[in-house]
Design an enzyme around this catalytic site. Structure first.
Site, PDB file in Angstrom:
ATOM      1  N   ASP A  12     -11.407 137.545  89.953  1.00 58.86           N
ATOM      2  CA  ASP A  12     -10.604 138.775  89.929  1.00 58.86           C
ATOM      3  C   ASP A  12     -10.645 139.431  91.302  1.00 58.86           C
ATOM      4  O   ASP A  12     -11.086 140.577  91.444  1.00 58.86           O
ATOM      5  CB  ASP A  12     -11.135 139.716  88.839  1.00 58.86           C
ATOM      6  N   LYS A  34     -10.767 130.975  87.004  1.00 62.93           N
ATOM      7  CA  LYS A  34      -9.601 131.618  86.389  1.00 62.93           C
ATOM      8  C   LYS A  34      -8.886 132.470  87.427  1.00 62.93           C
ATOM      9  O   LYS A  34      -9.508 133.281  88.103  1.00 62.93           O
ATOM     10  CB  LYS A  34     -10.055 132.494  85.217  1.00 62.93           C
ATOM     11  N   ASP A  61      -4.187 132.334  84.302  1.00 59.15           N
ATOM     12  CA  ASP A  61      -4.183 133.338  83.229  1.00 59.15           C
ATOM     13  C   ASP A  61      -3.057 134.336  83.473  1.00 59.15           C
ATOM     14  O   ASP A  61      -3.300 135.473  83.871  1.00 59.15           O
ATOM     15  CB  ASP A  61      -5.562 134.029  83.227  1.00 59.15           C
ATOM     16  N   LEU A  62      -1.815 133.888  83.235  1.00 61.44           N
ATOM     17  CA  LEU A  62      -0.665 134.769  83.493  1.00 61.44           C
ATOM     18  C   LEU A  62      -0.048 135.296  82.199  1.00 61.44           C
ATOM     19  O   LEU A  62       0.885 136.090  82.240  1.00 61.44           O
ATOM     20  CB  LEU A  62       0.386 134.045  84.354  1.00 61.44           C
ATOM     21  N   LYS A  63      -0.547 134.861  81.061  1.00 66.57           N
ATOM     22  CA  LYS A  63      -0.127 135.401  79.746  1.00 66.57           C
ATOM     23  C   LYS A  63       1.391 135.563  79.654  1.00 66.57           C
ATOM     24  O   LYS A  63       1.910 136.671  79.462  1.00 66.57           O
ATOM     25  CB  LYS A  63      -0.809 136.754  79.485  1.00 66.57           C
ATOM     26  N   ASP A  66       8.077 135.933  76.980  1.00 63.28           N
ATOM     27  CA  ASP A  66       9.496 136.107  77.297  1.00 63.28           C
ATOM     28  C   ASP A  66      10.287 135.278  76.287  1.00 63.28           C
ATOM     29  O   ASP A  66       9.714 134.770  75.323  1.00 63.28           O
ATOM     30  CB  ASP A  66       9.749 135.647  78.753  1.00 63.28           C
ATOM     31  N   THR A  70      12.619 130.691  78.964  1.00 68.35           N
ATOM     32  CA  THR A  70      11.975 131.205  80.182  1.00 68.35           C
ATOM     33  C   THR A  70      10.484 130.870  80.182  1.00 68.35           C
ATOM     34  O   THR A  70       9.928 130.444  81.207  1.00 68.35           O
ATOM     35  CB  THR A  70      12.186 132.734  80.264  1.00 68.35           C
ATOM     36  N   THR A 120      -7.875 142.906  73.684  1.00 69.16           N
ATOM     37  CA  THR A 120      -9.031 143.662  73.165  1.00 69.16           C
ATOM     38  C   THR A 120      -8.975 145.128  73.584  1.00 69.16           C
ATOM     39  O   THR A 120      -9.715 145.943  73.066  1.00 69.16           O
ATOM     40  CB  THR A 120     -10.355 143.040  73.637  1.00 69.16           C
ATOM     41  N   ARG A 181     -21.921 138.351  78.698  1.00 73.34           N
ATOM     42  CA  ARG A 181     -22.922 138.912  79.592  1.00 73.34           C
ATOM     43  C   ARG A 181     -24.245 138.176  79.414  1.00 73.34           C
ATOM     44  O   ARG A 181     -24.875 138.270  78.354  1.00 73.34           O
ATOM     45  CB  ARG A 181     -23.128 140.411  79.320  1.00 73.34           C
ATOM     46  N   GLY A 210     -17.020 136.839  84.670  1.00 71.66           N
ATOM     47  CA  GLY A 210     -16.571 137.365  85.952  1.00 71.66           C
ATOM     48  C   GLY A 210     -17.714 137.927  86.757  1.00 71.66           C
ATOM     49  O   GLY A 210     -18.480 137.186  87.397  1.00 71.66           O
ATOM     50  N   ARG A 211     -17.837 139.258  86.701  1.00 72.98           N
ATOM     51  CA  ARG A 211     -18.761 139.963  87.593  1.00 72.98           C
ATOM     52  C   ARG A 211     -20.211 139.485  87.605  1.00 72.98           C
ATOM     53  O   ARG A 211     -20.833 139.513  88.674  1.00 72.98           O
ATOM     54  CB  ARG A 211     -18.669 141.471  87.328  1.00 72.98           C
TER      55      ARG A 211
END
Ligand code: C5P
Length: 232
Positions: A12, A34, A61-63, A66, A70, A120, A181, A210-211
């Site tokens: 991210d 990701k 991860d572009l979700k 449409d 498309t 979420t 976590r 991630g973090r």
């Protein structure tokens, strides 16, 4: 060497340079990465190409959400870049998901195609405002079943939902879960977290982290600590 790890590290980062700086500190045989909307919107396919060049499997991860034609085109474009996984919103409906599935199959593209059920961040009141009555859990289950029937290989879901989805959709249906976590990490802004081991026990097939890794002084040491937690 192919990667068999369930770990997907969320890059991210706001720029290509920052993302690659972190990627260069990770081992592509021990995790995938990701790429989300901010990074991709800033750097485009270059980031995917650069990560592939370093040997990483990429979850784009572009979700997508449409009309069917498309989304099918967007999914094809992602798969032709060679990404390992791409996703769409299940709320785009059966015809949208089937069109995406059919497009990949027609071109012999083996990218994993998965669906997002309910974000979420949405609570009961938010869902009611957009016309979804009933609980978020029921909507997650409804959309996961629809995703499976429409040819998706799995869903993005919370680890809390994974065991129920394993019962409903089976072991082989991928359950990609963020909100992970490790024991050594802070929760940050995540509300309901699970450790990697708990998530895997609950049925997660892939863990998005991630973090706890990207913000660690030594990202590879953090990754090793997670691997150890998983192995225990
Ligand atoms: O840093 P952290 O481990 O919280 O990052 C989790 C990643 O998973 C982020 O890229 C976040 O956008 C994503 N994600 C999430 N919760 C969801 C869906 C995606 O945290 N429900």
């Amino acid at each position: 060497m192919p990667c068999h790890s369930p770990l997907i590290i969320a890059l991210d980062h706001p720029s290509l340079d920052a993302a690659l700086c972190l990627a260069d500190r990770l081992d592509p045989t021990r995790c995938r990465v990701k790429v989300g909307k901010e990074l991709f919107t800033r750097s485009g396919p270059d980031v995917v190409e650069a990560l592939h060049g370093r040997g990483f499997g990429v979850f784009l991860d572009l979700k997508f959400h449409d009309i069917p034609n498309t989304v099918a085109g967007a999914v094809q474009a992602a798969a032709e870049q060679g990404v390992w996984m791409v996703n769409v919103h299940a709320s785009g409906g059966r015809r949208m998901m089937e069109a995406a599935r059919e497009r990949l199959d027609r071109h012999g593209l083996t990218t994993h195609l998965i669906a997002v059920t309910v974000l979420t961040s949405l609570e009961r009141e938010d869902l009611a405002e957009v016309g979804v009555t009933g609980s978020a859990e029921a909507q997650v289950e409804r959309l996961a079943r629809l995703a499976k029937e429409s040819g998706m290989s799995g869903v993005v879901c919370s680890a809390q939902e994974a065991s129920r989805l394993r019962e409903r959709c089976g072991e082989d249906f991928l359950k990609v879960t963020p909100g992970i976590r490790p024991r050594f990490a802070a929760a940050d802004d995540q509300r309901r977290v699970m450790t990697p081991r708990e998530a895997q026990r609950a049925g997660s097939t892939h863990l998005v982290v991630g973090r706890p890794v990207t913000q660690a002084d030594d990202p590879m040491a953090a990754l090793s600590a997670i691997e150890q937690e998983l192995a225990q």
